[in-house]
Design a protein around this motif. Sequence first.
Motif, mmCIF file in Angstrom:
data_model
loop_
_atom_site.group_PDB
_atom_site.id
_atom_site.type_symbol
_atom_site.label_atom_id
_atom_site.label_comp_id
_atom_site.label_asym_id
_atom_site.label_seq_id
_atom_site.Cartn_x
_atom_site.Cartn_y
_atom_site.Cartn_z
ATOM 1 N N GLN A 3 1.331 29.146 63.561
ATOM 2 C CA GLN A 3 1.324 27.769 63.092
ATOM 3 C C GLN A 3 0.336 26.915 63.863
ATOM 4 O O GLN A 3 -0.242 25.983 63.326
ATOM 5 N N MET A 48 -2.109 15.260 63.797
ATOM 6 C CA MET A 48 -0.869 14.494 63.911
ATOM 7 C C MET A 48 0.143 15.188 64.803
ATOM 8 O O MET A 48 0.319 16.393 64.741
ATOM 9 N N THR A 94 4.514 18.330 57.995
ATOM 10 C CA THR A 94 3.553 18.698 59.031
ATOM 11 C C THR A 94 2.442 19.561 58.446
ATOM 12 O O THR A 94 1.272 19.380 58.761
ATOM 13 N N ASN A 107 9.710 20.157 62.918
ATOM 14 C CA ASN A 107 8.347 20.184 62.419
ATOM 15 C C ASN A 107 7.677 21.546 62.508
ATOM 16 O O ASN A 107 6.512 21.691 62.179
ATOM 17 N N PHE A 108 8.418 22.535 63.001
ATOM 18 C CA PHE A 108 7.894 23.893 62.976
ATOM 19 C C PHE A 108 8.655 24.703 61.937
ATOM 20 O O PHE A 108 9.873 24.589 61.816
ATOM 21 N N MET A 162 -1.423 22.248 68.362
ATOM 22 C CA MET A 162 -1.699 22.394 66.937
ATOM 23 C C MET A 162 -2.539 21.216 66.421
ATOM 24 O O MET A 162 -3.486 21.397 65.668
ATOM 25 N N LYS A 189 -1.494 18.952 58.456
ATOM 26 C CA LYS A 189 -2.454 19.872 59.046
ATOM 27 C C LYS A 189 -3.620 20.128 58.104
ATOM 28 O O LYS A 189 -4.559 20.824 58.449
ATOM 29 N N PHE A 249 8.786 20.254 58.426
ATOM 30 C CA PHE A 249 7.644 21.117 58.695
ATOM 31 C C PHE A 249 6.703 21.228 57.502
ATOM 32 O O PHE A 249 5.519 21.529 57.655
ATOM 33 N N PHE A 301 4.170 14.873 65.589
ATOM 34 C CA PHE A 301 5.368 14.198 65.099
ATOM 35 C C PHE A 301 6.449 14.151 66.166
ATOM 36 O O PHE A 301 6.348 14.761 67.227
ATOM 37 N N ASP A 356 9.974 15.020 66.084
ATOM 38 C CA ASP A 356 10.993 16.042 66.326
ATOM 39 C C ASP A 356 10.367 17.428 66.210
ATOM 40 O O ASP A 356 10.195 17.941 65.116
ATOM 41 N N MET A 375 3.046 21.624 69.491
ATOM 42 C CA MET A 375 2.623 20.765 68.389
ATOM 43 C C MET A 375 1.354 20.008 68.761
ATOM 44 O O MET A 375 0.474 19.800 67.924
#
Lengths: 618, 314
Positions: free
Chosen positions: A116, A98, B214, A106-107, A171, B218, B211, A100, A102, A168
């Motif tokens: 990550q 996925m 997220t 999202n980190f 990732m 994952k 996150f 995303f 923003d 991302m």
Amino acid sequence: MSTASADPVLQIRDLRVRTNGPRPLNIIDGVDLDVALDETVALVGESGSGKSMAARSVLKLLPCNLSVTAEQLTVAGIDAQRADDAALHRLRGDTVGMVFQDPMANFNPVLTVGEQVVEPMRIRERMSKRAAQRLAAEALGHVGITRPEERALEYPHQFSGGMLQRAMIAMALINRPRLVVADEPTTALDATLQVKIVELLRTVQAEVGAGVLLITHDLGLVAELADRAVVMYGGRVLESGPVAELFVQPAHPYTRALLESRPEQGRDVQAIPGEPATPATRPTGCVFHPRCQLRDGRERCESTMPTLLTLSETRTSACHYVEEMLDPARSALSGSEALLETAAAKRVVEGVAVRVDHVSKEFVSTSFWSSHRKVVTKAVDDVTFEVPRGKTLGLVGESGSGKSTLGRLMIGLLQPDCGQITVFDEQGAPITDRDELRRTIQWVHQDPYGSLNPKMTVGRLIDEVLNRYGLHAGRREERCAELLTQMGLPASTAQRYPHQLSGGQRQRVSIARALAVEPSILVLDEPLSALDVSIQAQVINLLRSLRESLGLSYVLISHDLNVVRAVCDRVAVMCKGELVEFGEAEQIYQQPQHPYTQTLLAAMLSTSRVRRDTSTVH
Amino acid sequence: MARFVLTRLLSLVPVLAIVALITFAILNFTPGDPAVAILGIDATPEQREALREELGLNRPLIEQFLAWAGGLLTLDFGSSIYLDIPVSEALLRHLEPTLLLATYSLAVAILVGVPVGVLSGVRRGGTIDRLVMGATVLINGIPNFFLGILAIMLFAVTLGLLPSGGYVSPTEDFIGHAQCMMLPSLVLGISLTSFARIIRSSVLDVMSSEFVETAYAKGLNRPQVVRRHVLRNAAIPSVTVIGIAFGNLLGGAVVTEYVFNLQGIGQLLVESIARRDYPVIQAGVLLSAFLFVLVTLVVDIICAYLDPRVRYGR
């Protein structure tokens, strides 16, 4: 390319999502969706249409107060509805990647980007720290990050938004998934980067043979990337079909309206009238009928819900009067480029609102263990220009070019290292008083999620500013309602909290708050990047009419060159902290002088390109 | 980093100077006379005058302050008026129980509060969460001394398992030390578990961030998400709160010290105030301030370690 294509990686039949509780609301109402291994399907619609939710329900990533039912929900042959937790976790990390919207949010701020990026792989198989680092660097290099070995060890806040979005994507791809779900993947990126990401996603699709489900409101991106598009509104599919056909001859009035509301070069944008339907305010019959241009008062639209008609092997539409849409006489999408050009020519420079005089700003950061290693970043390097009064200046550049820093300097959030910034009042006198300065020049933040205090109602957010400056004493509530109506929001929004509003509504609240103190200059930092196209058009039109009626001057910081062209009179192009080009907007768009501007313009995504291409084929 | 620590240590100097000035001023401007406190109300004015003369209390205030402040620079805190020993000796003697009590109760609070807070945050609205939230409200509602008295009645009086008070140094008799510190540490520690609530709300905050979503996307399962993504982020605000609580404890947990008859800093300070023992009060307040600032420094260093955004001074 058809729905029946050989290798379906995602199959959804009759997906329904509703809220739990005594009075359940239907958020998604019977959606069918297929993605094959070798294709990219775009899920298009405004916010609140349920497109993000439809995609998230595939991986059961919805909050627990929503219940999901579907006749079929299969991902790569696995029934996601019946999968146990372990199978679901494997599905998420391995089979589906996925991306995303923003990247900043999202980190995880306390882990390095490299950690990550490889995490989805590290939780599956044991690997040494060094191997993980090498893998992370490789993955980051693959998505176009320079010095990936060093960058993998850095933290998210040391990355720019664009670079984080690339990370991302790295990732999401690390486990070579069979399906990539990309939720507004390029919304936060520069034009040049968008092309790279688009290319990257294409390469991946070719390399791995992954199916891509692209959720977006950016029709330029759809045109550029997707094979098929599924248009959603009010929790239903209104139209689907191959992009090339759908863009040239939309078979649903909503699709057409979306296409017309896109800020295209030089054309006046047409907003879709009214508000998008929310689950609570969903009308009877056709969900789109209150905003429909085609309806013409016909009763059937209000009483009967149209079914999704199969028009051909590849196309469907849920409109009672689809034959009228397909009538050749209607199908030409109008452009009115001449209008804007003449309007731009008529405008004459009268005064100066802000003068930026040889301004520089550096940022110095030091390493954790020693103060000897200093990193100096020249965010703004000897920049000089003027913002004309009553005009709109576009501040353009890639992320990291210093355009946001320049905006912050202008409103006095940062102090320049050298040089001077002068703000002038309506009479042309420079303003020295700090309060007066703050009132005259206001700021609309890029991120409508982070810039509104979640613990305060909209009413209190606006009231706070009014109270601070002692404005409209005694009738602050009325003023607040007035402002909200002016922004196209119902006055009752004042009682709501930011989290109850959509991104577009929040951004309008931000603008209302900025305008509450009646400033004469607005600095808008990427005000549209988080908004849907139709909302973008509404906000652009709103900003235009506000400029005329209130005599405002704008500084619009943006990477979206289409938006800048549609709105701005002057354009300043920034590159690595330097001002590389400054001049009349039309002139710069017609004849860019600096090579950097030329690259930026060349990278501009446009639906018109696709439209032109396909019309020659037909 | 070294520079960060050094500047923070240097900033101690003005803080302590201001604390010194303020305590000196407050003490000397409040009514009360050490001579009366020492000699009793029956003493004649001549006797009091003589004592004042001897203690230097009849000199001008400025002179007194400068003399005291000058002593501070050479770490000479003067002598106690009442106890007849150097102030530093008195403080050191009382510092040990306070330091150890604070450390033990912090350990109890962390051992109980952190897992409980994390668990109720992760399983928000569940049985554990509701139980814990109810229990922390209850504990917060019971005053410390009352909890202490209950504990003494049960464990010391009725069951006779543990001593009801007093202090034994660990260097003399470790078992005895453990026995006499058990009750006060538990009582003080449990009354601190309210920071389970703070940890819970930090965990909730982090759990709702994007996150974390997220991380689920994952393919991480819940324990992995909590361990890898939630805990460290939730720790950042919690460390600050815990640090301040610890700093407060170092100033002496007066009530607990009294209930369990621990001769700690808090008790010494309260008694010295009653005796108008100016040198002890002044030095005691300075010491508390010093320890407090030291703790906040440690907290800042931990935060910088946990949060790269602090470390790189964004």
